[in-house]
Design a protein around this motif. Structure first.
Motif, PDB file in Angstrom:
ATOM      1  N   CYS A   1       2.162  21.872  -0.080  1.00  0.00           N
ATOM      2  CA  CYS A   1       2.045  21.292   1.257  1.00  0.00           C
ATOM      3  C   CYS A   1       1.325  22.273   2.182  1.00  0.00           C
ATOM      4  O   CYS A   1       1.691  23.437   2.255  1.00  0.00           O
TER       5      CYS A   1
ATOM      6  N   CYS B   1       2.070  17.069   2.517  1.00  0.00           N
ATOM      7  CA  CYS B   1       2.240  16.556   1.158  1.00  0.00           C
ATOM      8  C   CYS B   1       2.864  15.159   1.138  1.00  0.00           C
ATOM      9  O   CYS B   1       2.823  14.478   0.127  1.00  0.00           O
ATOM     10  N   HIS B   2       3.494  14.744   2.241  1.00  0.00           N
ATOM     11  CA  HIS B   2       4.145  13.437   2.361  1.00  0.00           C
ATOM     12  C   HIS B   2       5.301  13.242   1.393  1.00  0.00           C
ATOM     13  O   HIS B   2       5.728  12.120   1.159  1.00  0.00           O
TER      14      HIS B   2
ATOM     15  N   CYS C   1      10.038  17.523   0.820  1.00  0.00           N
ATOM     16  CA  CYS C   1       9.479  18.634   1.598  1.00  0.00           C
ATOM     17  C   CYS C   1      10.219  18.747   2.940  1.00  0.00           C
ATOM     18  O   CYS C   1      10.348  17.768   3.657  1.00  0.00           O
TER      19      CYS C   1
ATOM     20  N   SER D   1       9.394  19.873   5.836  1.00  0.00           N
ATOM     21  CA  SER D   1       8.705  19.439   7.055  1.00  0.00           C
ATOM     22  C   SER D   1       8.245  17.983   6.973  1.00  0.00           C
ATOM     23  O   SER D   1       8.378  17.240   7.947  1.00  0.00           O
ATOM     24  N   CYS D   2       7.742  17.541   5.824  1.00  0.00           N
ATOM     25  CA  CYS D   2       7.303  16.138   5.720  1.00  0.00           C
ATOM     26  C   CYS D   2       8.501  15.189   5.640  1.00  0.00           C
ATOM     27  O   CYS D   2       8.438  14.058   6.107  1.00  0.00           O
TER      28      CYS D   2
END
Ligand SMILES: [Zn+2]
Ligand SMILES: [Zn+2]
Length: 434
Positions: free
Chosen positions: A75, A100-101, A105, A107-108
């Motif tokens: 990511c 990275c979606h 993850c 943050s995603c």
């Protein structure tokens, strides 16, 4: 090394200076210097070793785990692509890696959670709501770890119980197809990150029937809900295992079922803290809380106290959920600290990565997508403007402004940077960041 940037920013005004200061402090490099530990870093350093260990122990790793972990490790890696922003006034530029979606993850996943929370908020009608948590006996957890498809039975058992509550003893209610509306989300982890599947349900305190007639429904008898939930789940699990398990497993389940009937007369633990929830702002608050709570990850990075790359250990804490219900501080277990190897830590986290086909949030009753019951004419909890505001706050620039209090596109000269499509680079990614 950032003195020059900050000097220019200072000349452009106080706001620009402060913005630049926070922006610099949020660079990955600066965050590492400040001792910020990320899950991404731990996986980046040890994922290959972990895979090797699994391979030599003959323990295969699910495909969806590979996919999610590898996406998360890469990511915002510039090698995988970036977006190029340039200042039209001074020519200064800014490069941003692609997200990275992956839901895994940190943050995603947050963005995914907020997007889903918005979807739920959009669905909710204007009525008081409550939050119910459904847990299962500890002895049943292993069955769910072995049979991931059995999550469907867990969701269905709750639907059975809540439908029966309205239609079970009233033929008239069955004929009118009177139903509650609720949204269930599965969590597979407890606060200690161990495998512990349970469900959070957000339920409206009213029923709607096929004529669109709405009636308040506020009395939930938890004692009977507990028993009904246990009976229904055990029944469904039995039918599932009869089809999908071998004789040995089925027999041991039947024995366990008998023990549970004997020892768990009160049923499984079903909990609904009764919070005052009448005014529009109270209702919105509880809906927001449940939506966001339901999507939270197994491990928040802020709980990691230290990580040592050389000794390969992670040190973190959790607050046991049992403590939530205890008022007297002396009776609480208090904050628990765990030190374990990075491999144990990784293993605990990846268990909770769902298969792509599993819907972790499901809509039931008059909230079901395919429901023939009409909620169209019901007043909605959130106004259109509120929903569209929630939606726009999902974009990465607004998110940074909101959560980290800086505008990533405000240049140190005071102008706003713009994207330069020709200079952007993509490798293997089709979706743009934000
Ligand atoms: Zn500029
Ligand atoms: Zn990501």
């Amino acid at each position: 090394m950032f003195t020059r940037q900050l000097t220019i920013a200072a000349k452009s005004g106080k706001n620009v200076y402060e913005n630049e200061y926070i922006k610099i402090n949020n660079l990955p490099y600066a965050r590492e210097l400040n001792g910020k530990i990320t899950i991404q870093e731990i996986f980046r350093n040890h994922w290959d070793e972990f895979k090797q260990i699994c391979k030599s122990n003959n323990k295969p790793i699910r495909e969806s785990i590979h996919k999610n972990v590898e996406a998360m490790i890469n990511c915002k890696n510039f090698k995988k692509g970036y977006l190029w922003y340039e200042c039209p006034k001074c020519g200064n530029f800014e490069i941003r890696g692609l997200s990275c979606h992956s839901r895994f993850c940190p943050s995603c996943g947050k963005k995914y959670r907020d997007a889903r929370a918005n979807e739920i908020s959009k669905t909710c009608i204007y009525a008081p709501h409550r939050h119910i948590t459904w847990t299962i006996a500890e002895e049943l957890r292993d069955y769910f770890q072995r049979h991931k498809d059995m999550y469907d039975e867990l969701f269905a058992a709750i639907n059975d119980v809540l439908t029966y509550l309205i239609q079970g003893k009233s033929k008239a209610a069955r004929i009118r197809n009177e139903r509650l509306g609720f949204i269930s989300t599965i969590h597979t982890f407890g606060r200690d990150m161990k495998f512990n599947p349970h469900i959070h349900t957000l339920i409206a305190e009213c029923t709607i029937d096929k004529n669109g007639k709405r009636k308040p429904y506020t009395f939930f008898n938890y004692e009977s809900l507990r028993k009904a939930f246990m009976n229904q789940l055990l029944k469904r699990m039995y039918h599932f295992l009869k089809k999908n398990a071998n004789t040995k497993e089925l027999n041991s389940f039947c024995k366990l079922r008998q023990d549970l009937f004997k020892n768990k007369g009160a049923g499984f633990y079903v909990n609904a803290p009764q919070k005052e929830c009448r005014s529009p702002s109270q209702i919105k608050r509880i809906v927001n809380y449940v939506c966001r709570y339901a999507g939270h990850p197994a491990m928040s990075e802020s709980r990691i106290i230290s990580y040592n790359k050389d000794t390969k250990t992670v040190y973190y804490y959790y607050d046991p959920h049992e403590d939530d219900a205890i008022i007297n501080d002396d009776d609480k277990q208090g904050r628990q600290y765990v030190e374990e190897t990075v491999y144990e830590f990784i293993a605990k986290l990846i268990v909770h990565i769902p298969e792509k086909s599993v819907h972790t949030t499901r809509y039931y009753g008059f909230y079901a997508n395919h429901s023939s019951l009409d909620t169209f004419h019901q007043p909605k909890l959130f106004k259109w403007e509120e929903i569209s505001k929630m939606k726009s706050s999902l974009n990465w620039r607004s998110r940074l402004i909101q959560s980290y209090k800086y505008d990533p596109l405000l240049c140190h000269c005071g102008a706003t940077m713009v994207i330069v499509p020709d200079l952007c680079f993509f490798e293997g990614y089709t979706k743009e960041d934000g």
